[in-house]
Structure formats: C-alpha cells, structure tokens
Design an enzyme around this catalytic site. Structure first.
Site, PDB file in Angstrom:
ATOM      1  N   ASP A 126       4.070  -3.646   6.023  1.00 10.98           N
ATOM      2  CA  ASP A 126       4.342  -2.567   5.063  1.00 10.98           C
ATOM      3  C   ASP A 126       5.025  -3.055   3.795  1.00 10.98           C
ATOM      4  O   ASP A 126       5.800  -2.331   3.161  1.00 10.98           O
ATOM      5  CB  ASP A 126       5.194  -1.456   5.714  1.00 10.98           C
TER       6      ASP A 126
ATOM      7  N   LYS B 249       1.077  -4.511   0.668  1.00  9.42           N
ATOM      8  CA  LYS B 249      -0.111  -5.363   0.524  1.00  9.42           C
ATOM      9  C   LYS B 249      -1.299  -4.598  -0.065  1.00  9.42           C
ATOM     10  O   LYS B 249      -2.041  -5.123  -0.892  1.00  9.42           O
ATOM     11  CB  LYS B 249      -0.521  -5.939   1.900  1.00  9.42           C
TER      12      LYS B 249
ATOM     13  N   GLY C 251      -1.803   0.098   7.950  1.00  8.54           N
ATOM     14  CA  GLY C 251      -1.921   1.262   7.070  1.00  8.54           C
ATOM     15  C   GLY C 251      -1.607   0.776   5.678  1.00  8.54           C
ATOM     16  O   GLY C 251      -0.459   0.473   5.365  1.00  8.54           O
ATOM     17  N   HIS C 252      -2.627   0.613   4.853  1.00 10.71           N
ATOM     18  CA  HIS C 252      -2.461   0.044   3.514  1.00 10.71           C
ATOM     19  C   HIS C 252      -2.649   1.146   2.481  1.00 10.71           C
ATOM     20  O   HIS C 252      -3.733   1.722   2.358  1.00 10.71           O
ATOM     21  CB  HIS C 252      -3.452  -1.113   3.293  1.00 10.71           C
TER      22      HIS C 252
ATOM     23  N   ARG D 142     -12.111 -13.008  27.395  1.00 12.51           N
ATOM     24  CA  ARG D 142     -13.570 -13.166  27.383  1.00 12.51           C
ATOM     25  C   ARG D 142     -14.318 -12.018  28.064  1.00 12.51           C
ATOM     26  O   ARG D 142     -15.235 -12.212  28.835  1.00 12.51           O
ATOM     27  CB  ARG D 142     -13.946 -14.537  27.981  1.00 12.51           C
TER      28      ARG D 142
ATOM     29  N   GLN E 193      -0.328  -6.423   8.780  1.00 12.97           N
ATOM     30  CA  GLN E 193       0.996  -6.654   9.384  1.00 12.97           C
ATOM     31  C   GLN E 193       1.786  -7.651   8.523  1.00 12.97           C
ATOM     32  O   GLN E 193       1.553  -7.729   7.335  1.00 12.97           O
ATOM     33  CB  GLN E 193       0.869  -7.140  10.840  1.00 12.97           C
TER      34      GLN E 193
ATOM     35  N   THR F 270       0.756   4.629   9.121  1.00 10.53           N
ATOM     36  CA  THR F 270      -0.190   4.838  10.225  1.00 10.53           C
ATOM     37  C   THR F 270       0.339   5.863  11.220  1.00 10.53           C
ATOM     38  O   THR F 270      -0.397   6.713  11.700  1.00 10.53           O
ATOM     39  CB  THR F 270      -0.467   3.497  10.941  1.00 10.53           C
ATOM     40  N   THR F 271       1.640   5.795  11.514  1.00  8.11           N
ATOM     41  CA  THR F 271       2.175   6.647  12.582  1.00  8.11           C
ATOM     42  C   THR F 271       3.168   7.698  12.074  1.00  8.11           C
ATOM     43  O   THR F 271       3.561   8.578  12.841  1.00  8.11           O
ATOM     44  CB  THR F 271       2.907   5.777  13.629  1.00  8.11           C
TER      45      THR F 271
ATOM     46  N   ARG G 145      10.858   4.230   9.131  1.00  6.55           N
ATOM     47  CA  ARG G 145      11.007   2.777   9.219  1.00  6.55           C
ATOM     48  C   ARG G 145      12.490   2.418   9.252  1.00  6.55           C
ATOM     49  O   ARG G 145      13.296   3.054   8.573  1.00  6.55           O
ATOM     50  CB  ARG G 145      10.331   2.107   8.016  1.00  6.55           C
TER      51      ARG G 145
ATOM     52  N   LYS H 162       8.618  -2.987  -4.520  1.00  4.63           N
ATOM     53  CA  LYS H 162       9.621  -1.935  -4.327  1.00  4.63           C
ATOM     54  C   LYS H 162      10.983  -2.304  -4.911  1.00  4.63           C
ATOM     55  O   LYS H 162      12.028  -1.845  -4.418  1.00  4.63           O
ATOM     56  CB  LYS H 162       9.704  -1.550  -2.848  1.00  4.63           C
TER      57      LYS H 162
END
Ligand code: GDP
Ligand code: IMO
Ligand code: MG
Length: 420
Positions: free
Chosen positions: A12, A15, A39-40, A142, A221, A297-298, A302, A328
C-alpha cells in the site's frame, strides 16, 4: 529492457498511482506476482479506481498490459474488474494479455484460506482471504490448474479432481460454508476468461523486448511481505522483491534495468505481524485519518507508524533499488515533529540490521527526530519549492539507505508528483 516498480514496506505504498504515472513511458506493463490480495488505487478522470488483478497501466490505451505467470488469478475478480475498466472505454480484448502459465484461484482456495485462518485463531496472518496462500501451495505442491488449462476439454474433470482434494482438507478443518454460489460465478468467469488474449507469456514478453519495447514490471504487496525475506510467517506467499520479476515473467536478470522502490514518508501495515515503529496512540490515529489509511481491498484500518529506515535499507539492498519514490509526503504536512527509526535495540544491544525474528518483546526502535515542515505541500510542482525541513528529512533518508529519493508524491492525483 525491463524497469520495475515495487513496494519497499508492507504494501500500500502507492504503487498503483506511481505505475499509472510512469506508464506512458512504456510499451508494456506487467504484473509478476501476487493476486487479488493487491489493491492498487488510481484516479482516472477524477474517479477513484482500485485494481486488484489488472496491471495499473490499463488506462493508457497504447500500452499492453500483461498478467504474468507469477500471478495467481481469480477469474471472478478479473471479470468484475474488466467490467469496471470497460466503463472507462477501455477495450480489454485489445490491450490485456494473460500468460498461459498463470495459476488459477478456485473457490475452494478461498474457502481453505478462511478455514486456515480460523484455525490459527490469535496467531492468524490477517490474510485478505482471497485464496492466495492455498493457491500458491497448489503451485509448489504441483496440483494447480493454470490459465492454459481452461481451453482443454478435460478442464471440468481436472477441476473436480482438485476440488475433491480440497474437500478432504476442508473436512479436516470442519469447514461447513456452502460455496455453491462461488462455483457458479467461477464457471461463468472462466467462460469470460476464454474470450481474452491468452498467450505464451514468456515468449510474448521476450519477443517484445527484443524488438526494443520497454517493459514496466509492477509489483504487488511489499518487500517486507516477501515469502523469503519478509516478517515470516506474517507475509504473503510470493516473492515480492525484484528477483520475482525473472520467475514471474520469464525474463533474464540482465534484462532488468531500473528498480524504482516506493515507500511512504511514514509506514503502514495491514494484517498481523511485527511492526517496530507502530504508533498505537493519537499520532498513529492522526496518520490514519490524514492518510485515509484503510485497506483498498478489505477496508480494514491500517496500522500506522514512523518510517523505519532499518527495514527500508534492508529492502533497498534486497531489490537493488536504483531510485526511491516517496509517497504521501503531504500526509506529514501538519506534524510538528517527525521521527525516523535508525536502529533497533534488542535486549539492550543496538543493531541497524533486520534480525531473523523482528517480533521480539525486548526490541525497541531508536529514533532520530526531525522538525516538521508545517506547510501545505499539495500544490507544489518544483523540487526547489520543497520546504527546507522536508529537504532535510529526505537528505537524511538518502544518506541512511544509500539510495536517492528521486520523486516525492504529494497527493493521490496523477499529477501530484515532484521530480527531485
Ligand atoms: P498500492 O497498493 O501500493 O497501490 O497503494 P493503495 O492504493 O493500496 O494505497 C495508497 C493510497 O494512498 C491510495 O488511496 C492512494 O490514492 C493514496 N495515495 C497515493 N499517493 C498518495 C500521495 O502522495 N498522497 C496522498 N495523500 N495519498 C496518496
Ligand atoms: P498491495 O499490492 C497490504 C497482507 C495481508 C496479510 C498478509 C497475507 O495493495 O500493496 P494474503 O492475502 O496475501 O494471504 O495476506 O499480507 N497483504 C497486503 N497488505 N497491501 C497488499 O497489497 C497486501 N496483500 C496482502 O493483509 O497481512
Ligand atoms: Mg494496496
């Protein structure tokens, strides 16, 4: 050549905005790892858009966007997102490409994520519950289904086989949720996925590179969430560092040129795990409020704290960062004093290295204090106009991490960025 933009903290960092800003300089934008846990956020025509699966170059009509083999792809999220970008007039059939080798997230991966977190109780990772861990487990185990498999006549049979395997695991967890609806959505989304450009990603990208096209690899991430070098086990399940670009796209290391590392001017983390500079006080609350620090995203609040230069120097090293982008910075505009972490004291011993276990009861961050700039910086455009206190803050960081802060982002909009 390939340049990389990735996060240097716990995700976060901004990016999405930075990739969107640089995208016009590139022919191809490629995601190389992670999945819909990302979440961008970017702003297009003053409208906020959050991308989870599609690369953040999608709004630039001339750029090709690729979802690389290192990504785990949830077709349901992808379909929804394609509808979102189509509303902006973007034709995903023209400029979105997906590697055949990209692993699929199936509904039972999401169920397994939830069941596993429930079982961990207090020790939970704080996963986004998007099925990331279980789907990467199926890759290294696999067992996984990949995008290339969806064109096979036996896809449904392969799916049922995998689902039965998962069901046995879910039974062990005593997981009872009905996922029938998720499966219905999944098969609809797979039908949609069949209509998109599915390519042999590694040949596609190398042929473009050989033609002289410029590629921008977009990380998801952050490096402190890397499966090998992050705060294990409180990490994600992929290599988020620049090394992941090679395996996640199929490009050789000597093709990688610039590595642009993104860091906030302070620090945040969402989910569980160590965070030495976390502020569980009113200063932390101020950072959260002023920085609107809620998960893209959620929606989770934070955790907020001061910038951690020990961790930042470590991630600059791991990634071979050539330029740092500080986002920021404007969020700090009204702070009288700022702290930066310059060392950890562990049981009375000082270190400026990230230890094997960052979470230690006897660990304390050591700070250096700076005067705040107390100026509204959101309208600034020229680095000569940056307040002297901000320049001091940046100069110290440059010297500590041994990499130059080359851009400062001073607001969420595309044009709010200053080259230094
Ligand atoms: P990502 O996952 O790294 O793309 O970052 P997120 O989108 O999850 O979170 C970054 C948040 O900060 C988003 O809401 C952005 O709109 C916002 N943002 C990005 N850069 C800046 C900035 O320089 N200043 C401010 N105030 N907000 C920013
Ligand atoms: P972007 O790309 C911030 C965190 C989760 C959790 C841990 C594991 O937007 O920066 P997972 O769902 O991967 O099993 O969760 O990692 N996490 C993120 N935190 N930004 C992200 O992505 C994240 N993706 C995962 O909160 O602590
Ligand atoms: Mg994010």
């Amino acid at each position: 050549m390939v340049d990389v933009i990735l996060g240097l903290q716990w995700g976060d960092e901004g990016k999405g905005k930075i990739v969107d800003y640089f995208a016009p300089q590139y022919d191809i934008i490629a995601r190389f790892q992670g999945g819909p846990n990302a979440g961008h956020t970017l702003y297009v025509d003053n409208k906020k858009v959050v991308l989870h699966q599609i690369p953040s170059g999608i709004f630039h009509q001339n750029a090709i966007n690729i979802i690389g083999n290192g990504v785990v792809l949830d077709p349901v999220t992808l379909k929804r997102e394609c509808e979102t970008v189509a509303a902006f007039g973007i034709d995903v059939k023209k400029n979105l490409f997906i590697s055949q080798r990209t692993n699929l997230i199936v509904p039972t991966h999401r169920a397994l994520d939830k069941a596993s977190e429930q079982q961990k109780g207090e020790g939970k990772i704080g996963s986004t519950l998007k099925g990331i861990g279980p789907s990467y487990m199926d890759k290294t185990g696999r067992n996984a289904l990949r995008v290339g498999d969806i064109v096979s006549k036996s896809f449904t049979t392969q799916y049922i086989k995998l689902r039965l395997k998962h069901q046995r695991l879910l039974d062990n967890f005593h997981f009872m949720d009905d996922i029938g609806e998720w499966e219905e959505e999944f098969f609809e989304a797979v039908d949609f996925l069949r209509t998109l450009n599915i390519v042999n990603g590694e040949y596609f990208i190398n042929e473009e590179i050989n033609k002289g096209k410029k590629v921008l690899a977009e990380g998801a991430q952050g490096s402190m969430l890397d499966i090998d070098f992050g705060t294990f086990p409180f990490v994600t399940s992929s290599n988020t560092i620049s090394a992941g670009v090679c395996t996640g796209l199929g490009v050789a290391p000597q093709k990688i040129n610039e590595v642009l590392g993104v860091t906030k001017a302070y620090c945040t983390r969402v989910g569980s795990g160590p965070f030495p500079t976390e502020l569980e006080d009113s200063t932390g609350d101020d950072l959260r409020k002023l920085g609107s620090e809620f998960g893209a995203t959620t929606g989770r609040p934070r955790r907020c704290g001061w910038i951690d230069l020990v961790a930042l120097k470590y991630t600059v090293m791991l990634n071979g960062v050539t330029k740092v982008i500080m986002t920021k910075a404007d969020v700090l505009d009204s702070f009288k004093e700022l702290n930066v972490c310059v060392g950890y004291s562990i049981g009375g011993e000082r270190t400026d290295k990230v230890p094997f276990q960052l979470m230690q009861a006897n660990m304390k961050p050591e700070y250096k204090m700076f005067d705040g700039w107390n100026t509204d910086t959101t309208a600034l455009k020229d680095s000569n106009d940056l307040p002297a206190e901000m320049q001091q803050y940046i100069n110290y960081i440059n010297q500590y991490i041994q990499a130059p802060v080359s851009y400062v982002s001073n607001g969420p909009q595309r044009e709010q960025i200053i080259k230094i």
